[in-house]
Structures are given as structure tokens and as C-alpha cells.
Design a protein around this motif. Structure first.
Motif, mmCIF file in Angstrom:
data_model
loop_
_atom_site.group_PDB
_atom_site.id
_atom_site.type_symbol
_atom_site.label_atom_id
_atom_site.label_comp_id
_atom_site.label_asym_id
_atom_site.label_seq_id
_atom_site.Cartn_x
_atom_site.Cartn_y
_atom_site.Cartn_z
ATOM 1 N N ARG A 124 0.838 -1.199 0.000
ATOM 2 C CA ARG A 124 0.000 0.000 0.000
ATOM 3 C C ARG A 124 0.867 1.241 0.000
ATOM 4 N N GLU A 125 0.532 2.156 -0.893
ATOM 5 C CA GLU A 125 1.233 3.440 -0.933
ATOM 6 C C GLU A 125 1.132 4.083 0.454
ATOM 7 N N GLY A 126 2.243 4.566 0.961
ATOM 8 C CA GLY A 126 2.257 5.198 2.268
ATOM 9 C C GLY A 126 2.579 4.259 3.422
ATOM 10 N N HIS A 127 2.700 2.963 3.146
ATOM 11 C CA HIS A 127 3.053 2.001 4.197
ATOM 12 C C HIS A 127 4.581 2.014 4.324
ATOM 13 N N VAL A 128 5.076 3.062 4.967
ATOM 14 C CA VAL A 128 6.504 3.373 5.023
ATOM 15 C C VAL A 128 7.323 2.243 5.636
ATOM 16 N N VAL A 129 6.843 1.648 6.709
ATOM 17 C CA VAL A 129 7.589 0.586 7.380
ATOM 18 C C VAL A 129 7.767 -0.612 6.449
ATOM 19 N N ALA A 130 6.696 -1.032 5.779
ATOM 20 C CA ALA A 130 6.786 -2.179 4.872
ATOM 21 C C ALA A 130 7.717 -1.872 3.706
ATOM 22 N N LEU A 131 7.563 -0.707 3.112
ATOM 23 C CA LEU A 131 8.426 -0.330 1.977
ATOM 24 C C LEU A 131 9.896 -0.347 2.382
ATOM 25 N N SER A 132 10.197 0.173 3.541
ATOM 26 C CA SER A 132 11.574 0.205 4.037
ATOM 27 C C SER A 132 12.093 -1.202 4.331
ATOM 28 N N THR A 133 11.270 -2.015 4.976
ATOM 29 C CA THR A 133 11.661 -3.387 5.315
ATOM 30 C C THR A 133 11.966 -4.187 4.055
ATOM 31 N N TYR A 134 11.087 -4.105 3.073
ATOM 32 C CA TYR A 134 11.278 -4.881 1.850
ATOM 33 C C TYR A 134 12.517 -4.412 1.096
ATOM 34 N N ALA A 135 12.742 -3.113 1.064
ATOM 35 C CA ALA A 135 13.936 -2.585 0.390
ATOM 36 C C ALA A 135 15.206 -3.101 1.071
ATOM 37 N N LYS A 136 15.198 -3.180 2.387
ATOM 38 C CA LYS A 136 16.371 -3.659 3.137
ATOM 39 C C LYS A 136 16.690 -5.122 2.858
#
Length: 159
Positions: A124-136
Motif C-alpha cells: 500500500r502506498e504510504g506504508h513506510v515501514v513495509a516499503l523500508s523493510t522490503y527494500a532492506k
């Protein structure tokens, strides 16, 4: 803590875990994910849980099969076939301990063993924690889409 396939006996606890996330960045509701979603995932042996030493479910993830997601043009063809991960959920009191990463890695190993070349996921757009976790953990953003009346960031990872 141990990760394993979910069973019929886990249904009520899974539904309670999903419902505990209502109002969060995933924008889940009383109707999604629901009992039918759990039944579908169980039938396909695509639903995994992490349980603590007391046998309580503290996290879950699913391998999803959705033609609308598969048909998106943002996915890289050199990673086909790829599997889709969905409905990653970590109990609120257990978040921030690397459990999401463990669940993603476990499900990724399942997909690899099934002959997949990569993983993709909608966030989901704006789900900052998930986006950051997946990128890591090696996912890269490959596009955006509108599905299910929501806007998503499309991410994928090659094995």
C-alpha cells in the motif's frame, strides 16, 4: 519461535490477528482478509504462521495467486515465473524484531523450492515501514498500480 504451514485449527487465531490490524497502513477491514481468504490459502498450502513457545501465532504470510496482479506489466520477464507474497502480518507487540524479514525469507524459500525465479509483492502506498523493510531485504520498486480500489507500489526480488 517456529515457522510452519497453518492448519484448520489456526483459523480463529489468524482471523483475530488480521482483525487486530484494522485501521493500520494496510487498510484491512472486517471483510478482508476474511475466513474465505484463510480457507483458500489453507486449501493451497500457501499460508504460513510463526508461533512462539506458547504456541501462539505471532506472524503470518501467504503465497497469493491473483491473475490481476500477475498480469501487471511492471514485473520483469527474466524473473518469470515469480510468486506473489501477500498478507504479511506481525502481531503488534512483536513488531520491530525482524520477524517480518524472517517470514519473507521463509516464504521466499518455499517459492524457490517450487521453482520460482523471484518474488513480487504489492505494498500500500504510504506504508513506510513495509516499503523500508522490503527494500532492506533486497526488493526493488518496479512500478505502481491501482487494484482493488487502492493504490499500490509494486516491488520484486530476484532469487
Amino acid at each position: 519461535m517456529q515457522i510452519m504451514n497453518a492448519t484448520e485449527e489456526d483459523k480463529d487465531e489468524l482471523l483475530a490477528l488480521y482483525h487486530a490490524m484494522i485501521g493500520g497502513p494496510c487498510e484491512w477491514s472486517e471483510t478482508y482478509p476474511d475466513e474465505n481468504t484463510i480457507a483458500f490459502d489453507l486449501k493451497n498450502e500457501d499460508l504460513f504462521v510463526m508461533k512462539n513457545d506458547a504456541g501462539e501465532i505471532i506472524a503470518t504470510i501467504s503465497i497469493d495467486h491473483d491473475d490481476a496482479v500477475e498480469s501487471l506489466t511492471c514485473w520483469h520477464e527474466d524473473q518469470a515465473p515469480s510468486g506473489e507474497l501477500s498478507r504479511l502480518c506481525v502481531r503488534k507487540d512483536m513488531q520491530g524484531q525482524g520477524i517480518a524479514k524472517q517470514m519473507m525469507n521463509y516464504a521466499g524459500d518455499v517459492l524457490k523450492n517450487r521453482g520460482m525465479k523471484g518474488i513480487h509483492i504489492l505494498v500500500r502506498e504510504g506504508h513506510v515501514v513495509a516499503l523500508s523493510t522490503y527494500a532492506k531485504i533486497g526488493f526493488r520498486t518496479v512500478g505502481e498500480c491501482d487494484l482493488f480500489d487502492k493504490h499500490f507500489i509494486c516491488m520484486e526480488k530476484k532469487f
